[in-house]
Scaffold this motif. Structure first.
Motif, PDB file in Angstrom:
ATOM      1  N   ALA A   1       7.082  -4.599   4.884  1.00  0.00           N
ATOM      2  CA  ALA A   1       6.471  -3.341   5.311  1.00  0.00           C
ATOM      3  C   ALA A   1       5.492  -2.816   4.266  1.00  0.00           C
ATOM      4  N   MET A   2       5.815  -2.996   2.981  1.00  0.00           N
ATOM      5  CA  MET A   2       4.883  -2.569   1.928  1.00  0.00           C
ATOM      6  C   MET A   2       3.613  -3.407   1.944  1.00  0.00           C
ATOM      7  N   VAL A   3       3.772  -4.702   2.161  1.00  0.00           N
ATOM      8  CA  VAL A   3       2.592  -5.571   2.228  1.00  0.00           C
ATOM      9  C   VAL A   3       1.722  -5.181   3.421  1.00  0.00           C
ATOM     10  N   LEU A   4       2.339  -4.894   4.557  1.00  0.00           N
ATOM     11  CA  LEU A   4       1.563  -4.485   5.730  1.00  0.00           C
ATOM     12  C   LEU A   4       0.881  -3.138   5.505  1.00  0.00           C
ATOM     13  N   SER A   5       1.474  -2.280   4.697  1.00  0.00           N
ATOM     14  CA  SER A   5       0.851  -0.989   4.407  1.00  0.00           C
ATOM     15  C   SER A   5      -0.317  -1.128   3.442  1.00  0.00           C
ATOM     16  N   LEU A   6      -0.316  -2.158   2.630  1.00  0.00           N
ATOM     17  CA  LEU A   6      -1.374  -2.327   1.626  1.00  0.00           C
ATOM     18  C   LEU A   6      -2.562  -3.141   2.113  1.00  0.00           C
ATOM     19  N   ILE A   7      -2.454  -3.748   3.290  1.00  0.00           N
ATOM     20  CA  ILE A   7      -3.568  -4.545   3.812  1.00  0.00           C
ATOM     21  C   ILE A   7      -4.743  -3.612   4.114  1.00  0.00           C
ATOM     22  N   PRO A   8      -5.902  -3.893   3.541  1.00  0.00           N
ATOM     23  CA  PRO A   8      -7.046  -3.012   3.788  1.00  0.00           C
ATOM     24  C   PRO A   8      -7.595  -3.198   5.202  1.00  0.00           C
ATOM     25  N   LEU A   9      -7.852  -2.079   5.847  1.00  0.00           N
ATOM     26  CA  LEU A   9      -8.455  -2.075   7.179  1.00  0.00           C
ATOM     27  C   LEU A   9      -9.717  -1.226   7.134  1.00  0.00           C
ATOM     28  N   GLY A  10     -10.518  -1.340   8.146  1.00  0.00           N
ATOM     29  CA  GLY A  10     -11.705  -0.514   8.224  1.00  0.00           C
ATOM     30  C   GLY A  10     -11.349   0.944   8.478  1.00  0.00           C
ATOM     31  N   ASP A  11     -12.356   1.791   8.451  1.00  0.00           N
ATOM     32  CA  ASP A  11     -12.110   3.222   8.642  1.00  0.00           C
ATOM     33  C   ASP A  11     -11.565   3.531  10.026  1.00  0.00           C
ATOM     34  N   VAL A  12     -12.064   2.853  11.035  1.00  0.00           N
ATOM     35  CA  VAL A  12     -11.618   3.120  12.402  1.00  0.00           C
ATOM     36  C   VAL A  12     -10.202   2.603  12.617  1.00  0.00           C
ATOM     37  N   LEU A  13      -9.921   1.408  12.142  1.00  0.00           N
ATOM     38  CA  LEU A  13      -8.598   0.814  12.343  1.00  0.00           C
ATOM     39  C   LEU A  13      -7.528   1.467  11.479  1.00  0.00           C
ATOM     40  N   SER A  14      -7.895   2.023  10.344  1.00  0.00           N
ATOM     41  CA  SER A  14      -6.886   2.634   9.477  1.00  0.00           C
ATOM     42  C   SER A  14      -6.280   3.887  10.102  1.00  0.00           C
ATOM     43  N   LEU A  15      -6.984   4.488  11.044  1.00  0.00           N
ATOM     44  CA  LEU A  15      -6.417   5.643  11.754  1.00  0.00           C
ATOM     45  C   LEU A  15      -5.280   5.232  12.678  1.00  0.00           C
ATOM     46  N   TRP A  16      -5.279   3.971  13.128  1.00  0.00           N
ATOM     47  CA  TRP A  16      -4.267   3.487  14.059  1.00  0.00           C
ATOM     48  C   TRP A  16      -3.147   2.712  13.368  1.00  0.00           C
ATOM     49  N   ARG A  17      -3.175   2.660  12.046  1.00  0.00           N
ATOM     50  CA  ARG A  17      -2.140   1.920  11.310  1.00  0.00           C
ATOM     51  C   ARG A  17      -0.817   2.677  11.383  1.00  0.00           C
ATOM     52  N   PRO A  18       0.254   2.011  11.823  1.00  0.00           N
ATOM     53  CA  PRO A  18       1.548   2.706  11.836  1.00  0.00           C
ATOM     54  C   PRO A  18       2.123   2.809  10.426  1.00  0.00           C
ATOM     55  N   GLU A  19       3.036   3.696  10.254  1.00  0.00           N
ATOM     56  CA  GLU A  19       3.735   3.884   8.979  1.00  0.00           C
ATOM     57  C   GLU A  19       4.863   2.855   8.928  1.00  0.00           C
ATOM     58  N   TRP A  20       4.537   1.648   8.458  1.00  0.00           N
ATOM     59  CA  TRP A  20       5.466   0.526   8.509  1.00  0.00           C
ATOM     60  C   TRP A  20       6.739   0.791   7.721  1.00  0.00           C
ATOM     61  N   ILE A  21       6.604   1.414   6.574  1.00  0.00           N
ATOM     62  CA  ILE A  21       7.779   1.641   5.732  1.00  0.00           C
ATOM     63  C   ILE A  21       8.704   2.657   6.386  1.00  0.00           C
ATOM     64  N   ALA A  22       8.145   3.700   6.963  1.00  0.00           N
ATOM     65  CA  ALA A  22       8.977   4.697   7.646  1.00  0.00           C
ATOM     66  C   ALA A  22       9.690   4.079   8.851  1.00  0.00           C
ATOM     67  N   LEU A  23       8.998   3.225   9.579  1.00  0.00           N
ATOM     68  CA  LEU A  23       9.632   2.550  10.717  1.00  0.00           C
ATOM     69  C   LEU A  23      10.768   1.640  10.266  1.00  0.00           C
ATOM     70  N   THR A  24      10.564   0.941   9.162  1.00  0.00           N
ATOM     71  CA  THR A  24      11.607   0.072   8.626  1.00  0.00           C
ATOM     72  C   THR A  24      12.802   0.875   8.139  1.00  0.00           C
ATOM     73  N   LEU A  25      12.533   1.992   7.468  1.00  0.00           N
ATOM     74  CA  LEU A  25      13.631   2.838   6.986  1.00  0.00           C
ATOM     75  C   LEU A  25      14.425   3.443   8.141  1.00  0.00           C
ATOM     76  N   VAL A  26      13.747   3.839   9.199  1.00  0.00           N
ATOM     77  CA  VAL A  26      14.454   4.378  10.370  1.00  0.00           C
ATOM     78  C   VAL A  26      15.293   3.281  11.021  1.00  0.00           C
ATOM     79  N   HIS A  27      14.747   2.078  11.109  1.00  0.00           N
ATOM     80  CA  HIS A  27      15.504   0.976  11.700  1.00  0.00           C
ATOM     81  C   HIS A  27      16.792   0.726  10.925  1.00  0.00           C
ATOM     82  N   TRP A  28      16.702   0.603   9.612  1.00  0.00           N
ATOM     83  CA  TRP A  28      17.895   0.320   8.824  1.00  0.00           C
ATOM     84  C   TRP A  28      18.815   1.525   8.752  1.00  0.00           C
ATOM     85  N   ALA A  29      18.273   2.722   8.861  1.00  0.00           N
ATOM     86  CA  ALA A  29      19.142   3.911   8.889  1.00  0.00           C
ATOM     87  C   ALA A  29      19.962   3.949  10.176  1.00  0.00           C
ATOM     88  N   LEU A  30      19.400   3.459  11.268  1.00  0.00           N
ATOM     89  CA  LEU A  30      20.150   3.421  12.520  1.00  0.00           C
ATOM     90  C   LEU A  30      21.164   2.282  12.546  1.00  0.00           C
TER      91      LEU A  30
END
Length: 109
Positions: free
Chosen positions: A19-48
């Motif tokens: 999830a950290m690697v996916l968060s650090l991948i550089p995207l363009g300005d338009v695509l970076s607005l659609w990037r999900p919060e991978w780490i938060a999603l992973t933390l919610v998954h493991w918390a459940l």
């Protein structure tokens, strides 16, 4: 309800690193607005999945690591957000047990 352990002990660590690697991948300005919060999603998954073993101190440390690696974020911004999201996921998962959700037969149909 018994806690489900991951199949191998390093599953939580591997998914958080991915999830950290996916968060650090550089995207363009338009695509970076659609990037999900991978780490938060992973933390919610493991918390459940393993809610009894989730440590908010470790989640805060992960947030501080993310704050230092991502450019343009304030120190403690992601840390506080991840702690709040994980805490709410654990608290609300206690209310989402199958026994509580379907106490009557008509709600299951």
């Amino acid at each position: 309800m018994p806690v489900k352990d991951p199949r191998f002990p390093g599953a939580v660590l591997v998914t958080l690193i991915l999830a950290m690697v996916l968060s650090l991948i550089p995207l363009g300005d338009v695509l970076s607005l659609w990037r999900p919060e991978w780490i938060a999603l992973t933390l919610v998954h493991w918390a459940l999945i393993i809610r009894d073993r989730v440590s908010l101190v470790v989640v805060f440390a992960i947030g501080l690591i993310v704050d230092t690696t991502l450019p343009g974020s304030l120190l403690g911004q992601h840390a506080l957000g991840y702690v709040l999201v994980t805490y709410l996921a654990v608290r609300l998962s206690l209310r989402m047990t199958p026994k509580r959700l379907c106490s009557n037969w008509h709600c299951c149909l």
